[in-house]
Design a protein around this motif. Sequence first.
Motif, mmCIF file in Angstrom:
data_model
loop_
_atom_site.group_PDB
_atom_site.id
_atom_site.type_symbol
_atom_site.label_atom_id
_atom_site.label_comp_id
_atom_site.label_asym_id
_atom_site.label_seq_id
_atom_site.Cartn_x
_atom_site.Cartn_y
_atom_site.Cartn_z
ATOM 1 N N VAL A 164 1.163 -1.503 0.310
ATOM 2 C CA VAL A 164 -0.160 -0.193 -0.231
ATOM 3 C C VAL A 164 0.239 1.046 0.066
ATOM 4 N N LEU A 179 2.056 1.844 -2.979
ATOM 5 C CA LEU A 179 0.678 2.132 -4.546
ATOM 6 C C LEU A 179 0.835 4.072 -4.072
ATOM 7 N N THR A 180 0.463 4.022 -2.736
ATOM 8 C CA THR A 180 0.100 6.046 -2.394
ATOM 9 C C THR A 180 1.637 6.685 -2.833
ATOM 10 N N GLU A 181 3.124 6.100 -2.313
ATOM 11 C CA GLU A 181 3.924 7.210 -2.358
ATOM 12 C C GLU A 181 4.578 7.774 -3.225
ATOM 13 N N PHE A 233 1.207 9.190 -5.010
ATOM 14 C CA PHE A 233 0.466 10.305 -4.434
ATOM 15 C C PHE A 233 0.696 10.949 -3.803
ATOM 16 N N LEU A 234 1.297 11.082 -2.413
ATOM 17 C CA LEU A 234 1.261 11.825 -0.798
ATOM 18 C C LEU A 234 3.041 11.798 -0.421
ATOM 19 N N ALA A 280 1.743 8.108 3.868
ATOM 20 C CA ALA A 280 1.856 7.155 2.859
ATOM 21 C C ALA A 280 2.227 5.794 3.593
ATOM 22 N N ILE A 312 -1.731 5.161 6.084
ATOM 23 C CA ILE A 312 -1.873 4.800 5.207
ATOM 24 C C ILE A 312 -2.102 3.462 4.561
ATOM 25 N N GLY A 313 -0.315 2.750 4.738
ATOM 26 C CA GLY A 313 0.148 1.231 4.904
ATOM 27 C C GLY A 313 -0.178 0.632 6.250
ATOM 28 N N THR A 356 -3.993 0.852 7.118
ATOM 29 C CA THR A 356 -4.676 -0.747 6.427
ATOM 30 C C THR A 356 -4.219 -2.011 6.096
#
Length: 146
Positions: free
Chosen positions: A22, A25-27, A29-30, A35, A38-39, A42
């Motif tokens: 996660v 995948l998010t790094e 954009f954030l 990131a 959030i990981g 989750t």
Amino acid sequence: MVRRIARFGAVGMLCLCLQLAVMKLTEPFLPVLAANAIGFITSAQLNFTLSYLFTWGDSKRQSGWHLAAKWFSYCLVAVGATFINSAAFAALHILLRARMELIAVFATVVSTCCTFLFNHFLVFRSQRSRHGKDGDSTVYARMERG
């Protein structure tokens, strides 16, 4: 206790893999700290389910409000662990400038130790006998029966 720690470690490794996926995948954009958080959050939700069913699977099954209260307690521990994880991650990121994945692994190890202690002694404590011994120990049960 050894089996419980082994189960906790196996669940933790699986959840760490989810956290890293996660995060990766998010790094893009954030910010990296967001990131990572959030990981971590989750993976904590998967961790609760696996902890309830597998790690502390010998505890009494609950439903309704009792299960919701256990989940809420677990989430409070996860929030605290997120702060510990994020603080360790930020400190190492600033000090070492090492690879993001290595820092995330180390920060997760630090927060995992705290998480195990809180979950073992607070959130999932109901599976231990009235004498405080682990429910997965048959030796204690035999000693108590005489």
